[in-house]
Design a protein around this motif. Structure first.
Motif, PDB file in Angstrom:
ATOM      1  N   LYS A 182       3.795  30.730  16.337  1.00  0.00           N
ATOM      2  CA  LYS A 182       3.292  31.428  17.154  1.00  0.00           C
ATOM      3  C   LYS A 182       3.970  32.940  17.351  1.00  0.00           C
ATOM      4  O   LYS A 182       3.340  33.500  17.568  1.00  0.00           O
ATOM      5  CB  LYS A 182       2.854  30.789  18.342  1.00  0.00           C
ATOM      6  N   TRP A 183       5.701  32.481  16.918  1.00  0.00           N
ATOM      7  CA  TRP A 183       6.701  34.263  17.313  1.00  0.00           C
ATOM      8  C   TRP A 183       5.504  34.778  15.658  1.00  0.00           C
ATOM      9  O   TRP A 183       5.411  34.603  14.904  1.00  0.00           O
ATOM     10  CB  TRP A 183       7.341  33.513  17.208  1.00  0.00           C
ATOM     11  N   GLN A 184       6.454  36.042  16.016  1.00  0.00           N
ATOM     12  CA  GLN A 184       6.481  36.413  14.957  1.00  0.00           C
ATOM     13  C   GLN A 184       7.471  36.407  14.260  1.00  0.00           C
ATOM     14  O   GLN A 184       8.276  35.491  14.339  1.00  0.00           O
ATOM     15  CB  GLN A 184       7.034  38.410  15.247  1.00  0.00           C
ATOM     16  N   PHE A 185       7.428  36.804  12.737  1.00  0.00           N
ATOM     17  CA  PHE A 185       8.325  35.940  11.452  1.00  0.00           C
ATOM     18  C   PHE A 185       9.580  36.155  11.952  1.00  0.00           C
ATOM     19  O   PHE A 185      10.518  35.660  11.323  1.00  0.00           O
ATOM     20  CB  PHE A 185       7.781  36.815  10.004  1.00  0.00           C
ATOM     21  N   MET A 186       9.819  37.789  12.581  1.00  0.00           N
ATOM     22  CA  MET A 186      10.985  38.346  12.251  1.00  0.00           C
ATOM     23  C   MET A 186      11.634  37.231  13.684  1.00  0.00           C
ATOM     24  O   MET A 186      12.902  36.637  13.326  1.00  0.00           O
ATOM     25  CB  MET A 186      11.746  39.842  12.938  1.00  0.00           C
TER      26      MET A 186
END
Lengths: 296, 494
Positions: B365-369
């Motif tokens: 759910k988080w950004q890839f970074m």
């Protein structure tokens, strides 16, 4: 040994206890760059990706010179609320999206037709205020890129004004031009080329709130009360194509629900600002380091 | 001239000297190239170094540079572990000499070919030297495998407290053999797809492709390769520490088969990632569980032993809980390696399992970074923790004693754990704090992490300076160490 441990603990506690004032006003600077301006990217080949693959985009398109600002997005929200194309549900502004084909890819999540978040109205990182009827930009943030906008919210904005989000290739060509430069302005990056982590721009204070957005077009060679910027426009004259905020792109890829972003952000090191670096997130993701611009 | 010759002989022909040179090279490379990133880059040191040394940092080649740097450091660690293995396990002297000299030439070729190629412009003879170095290391590994062949009559265990087969062959030696075999095959698992598909020109880092829905065979094999190589380096480290601690008895008999099966299953699972990605994950979980259980048995054995020996030193027959803890902690250099293995669970294993289990629910759910941050933090910690374990072992081999031993041991343990703990919190910060309010946690964790890493480097530098000054003494420690074995060889001595 005991003294050393004591000093370490004290240091960490002092740092940890400093409260974060997310709403602290930003220094006000006018970059002189008009966020309403568009430029034309001519049809033709360019080199895409890290390994310079020759790629052809056989059509002209226009792209915004800067990211969409808080002022511009506020205008959209108020207009769209008034004409009913978006609505308030709980603590979110939502709008309709017709959904994507679902291919049951590995880790793929279904994006069915329905209402999806555009912005969360109660997040302290949002630079807009809402009195129940209209949105306003919080003072000093007018010419900063709008953030905390989901992919749905970004796409809706562009489409509302007859445009769309750029595809990854459109974005990359606009950032790079026709040579193989890694950054929009050239081959090397200096602290005053862009807003990135520890770039020491006037909007960054690691003891208080860390890195914050800079006004759109800020890195244009002007001197702001002693802070000298480098002119960091792309070959086509676009600003902030590296650093400041990630920019949503339009592509929807088969078997995945992720949406891709380009450009790096204020919270990352220089290598992440290289033109070919990609970030991605679910389309409902919102962040103080994600914004967008449109093409038409 | 004679003095130089003697020192050269110590540094490049004796096991302790070779380990010392390896650690020194590793420290120098980490210190030098560490100045090109992180806080040193923020302080502007990077710019000075780049200018002064004429380094060519071409942006598009960053991933390739890092791959060569990682391989260079890893090859030194592999060489150090090999020296330890050839010193700790019985083998013919000419075999020991051949393996050690081949791997030494190999890793020096990797360093002096790879690093100039990566950082000072692409001159292809350097790349050739780098590849030749890697090939020599592989060749040394093949010969190590031959020397370690466990079913040799002369290497049957004499003391039945050590794990052995019915015929008397050493199960521990089998564990070393299987680990070495798995390592060799796993290096091919990276090298063959890398040269066949990648051809060396389009480099990428594994952490950058984790969210690709359709990974190529090269993507999968690179991800598998780095995981298995780090895991096998850690397993080798565990086996080495076991031999150093004179691991034996019932725990040894339980642990060694687990290590053997664990190494084999883990490696098999990783190789199967390319054709059967989903099934392979379950095999990997199974293999790593077995290997970790084997390591747990070593921890139990060594802590019991340290407590027993500590109490004996104080003349206490049966101590209470506090006396037992005091005895356990009385020698940080001996306690440290197994403690670090335990600590590894909190910063690497449990984090890895948690992320895998909650991947779709939380982390995707988080950004890839943010996900990438966990991945890079995760393996950096595993690699560096393994290095601290080997460093503690070397400190013992170097004969560090008295207060210096206490200071060295505790500073290394406390500050490395402080750094690793801080990095773990940093990489998982989105779980605890909203993105807009993360700055205090970033400040605290980066400060503690930097303090921890700096102190570890200071402690390492102190050890190196001590050993360097010793080399200037006519009858320094080095003169005795030239001939000293580094440990007992259970196959022949008991």
């Amino acid at each position: 040994m005991n003294k050393l441990i004591f000093i370490l603990l004290s240091l960490s506690l002092i740092t940890a206890c400093t409260p974060v004032d997310v709403t602290a006003p930003a220094p006000v600077f006018d970059s002189g760059v008009d966020p309403g301006r568009w430029v034309t990217i001519p049809a033709g080949t360019f080199f895409s990706g890290q390994f310079n693959k020759e790629t052809n985009l056989d059509y002209d398109y226009e792209i915004m010179v800067t990211d969409v600002t808080n002022s511009q997005y506020t205008e959209f929200l108020n207009n769209a609320l008034a004409d009913g194309s978006i609505k308030l549900v709980g603590n979110q502004i939502v709008g309709y999206y017709p959904g994507d084909p679902f291919n049951k890819g590995r880790h793929e999540e279904e994006i069915a037709a329905g209402d999806y978040i555009y912005i969360p109205i109660d997040d302290p990182a949002l630079r807009l205020s809402f009195d129940g009827k209209t949105f306003q930009v919080i003072e000093t943030w007018e010419n900063h890129p709008v953030t905390m906008v989901s992919w749905f919210g970004a796409k809706a904005y562009c489409e509302y004004y007859g445009g769309k989000l750029p595809s990854e290739l459109e974005w990359e060509k606009a950032a790079r031009g026709t040579d193989i430069r890694p950054f929009p302005w050239g081959f090397e990056i200096a602290r005053n080329n862009a807003n990135f982590i520890n770039s020491r721009d006037p909007f960054e204070d690691n003891q208080k709130f860390g890195s914050r957005t800079s006004p759109v077009g800020f890195f244009n060679g002007k001197n702001y009360e002693g802070y000298q910027t480098l002119d960091s426009a792309s070959p086509y004259g676009l600003y902030d194509m590296a650093g400041n905020v990630w920019q949503w792109t339009n592509d929807v890829y088969k078997s995945q629900h992720y949406r891709y972003m380009r450009g790096g952000s204020k919270d990352l090191y220089q290598s992440n600002l290289r033109i070919w670096v990609r970030n991605n997130a679910t389309p409902v993701f919102t962040s103080p380091s994600v914004g967008f611009r449109c093409v038409r | 001239m004679q003095a130089l010759k003697q020192r050269f002989k110590f540094l490049f022909l004796s096991t302790k000297g070779l380990i010392l040179v390896g650690i020194a090279m590793c420290a120098l490379i980490s210190a030098f190239f560490g100045m090109l990133s992180g806080p040193m880059a923020d302080f502007g040191i990077k710019d000075v170094i780049v200018k002064f040394f004429g380094i060519k940092l071409i942006e598009a080649e960053r991933e390739g540079r890092l791959i060569i740097l990682y391989h260079s450091i890893a090859m030194i660690v592999v060489a150090i572990e090999t020296y330890m293995i050839t010193g700790l396990l019985a083998m013919k002297e000419n075999q020991r000499l051949f393996i050690n000299s081949t791997i030494t030439i190999g890793y020096w070729a990797v360093l002096f070919g790879g690093l100039p190629f990566a950082y000072w412009g692409h001159r292809w003879p350097f790349h050739g030297l780098y590849i030749a170095g890697l090939s020599l290391i592989f060749f040394a590994g093949c010969f190590l495998l031959y020397a370690l062949f466990p079913w040799q009559k002369e290497y049957k265990v004499k003391d039945k407290q050590y794990a052995h087969t019915r015929a008397g062959y050493s199960v521990e030696r089998i564990a070393f053999f299987v680990m070495a075999l798995a390592t060799l095959l796993s290096s091919l698992f990276g090298a063959i797809p890398g040269s066949y598909y990648g051809n060396g020109f389009e480099t990428f880092l594994a952490e950058n492709v984790v969210r690709e829905p359709h990974k190529t065979a090269l993507d999968l094999s690179v991800i598998g390769h780095l995981h298995i190589m780090l895991a096998l380096i850690a397993i080798a480290c565990c086996l080495i520490i076991g031999r150093w601690m004179d691991f034996k008895g019932i725990w040894h008999k339980l642990a060694m088969p687990l290590m053997i099966v664990g190494s084999f299953v883990l490696a098999m699972g990783t190789w199967l990632v390319v054709p059967f990605e989903t099934a392979a994950h379950f095999i990997i979980y199974g293999g790593s569980t077995l290997a970790m259980l084997g390591a747990l048995f070593l921890v139990i054995f060594s802590w019991c032993k340290l407590i027993r020996e500590g109490l004996e030193r104080k003349g206490i027959k049966k101590g209470n809980f506090f006396q037992a803890v005091a005895a356990l902690l009385s020698d940080p250099v001996k306690f440290g390696p197994t403690w670090q293995m335990v600590f590894m669970n909190f910063t690497v294993s449990f984090v890895g399992i948690f992320v895998a289990v909650k991947l779709d629910e939380i982390f995707r759910k988080w950004q890839f970074m943010d996900e990438r941050l966990i991945l890079t933090g995760h393996w950096h910690i595993l690699a560096t923790l393994t290095a601290t374990i080997l460093l503690l072992y070397y400190a013992d081999l170097a004969g560090i004693k008295g207060k210096a031993r206490q200071w060295f041991g505790w500073l290394l343990i406390i500050f490395s754990d402080l750094a690793f703990g801080s990095v773990t919190v940093y990489e998982m910060k989105r779980m605890f704090v909203e993105e807009s309010s993360q700055q205090p946690i970033i400040n605290t964790t980066t400060l503690l992490g930097d303090i921890g890493l700096v102190m570890v480097l200071v402690v390492l530098a102190a050890l190196m300076v001590w050993r360097l000054t010793d080399l200037f003494k006519k009858k320094g420690k080095w003169s005795k160490e030239s001939q000293e074995p580094i440990g007992i060889q259970v196959e022949v001595n008991k």
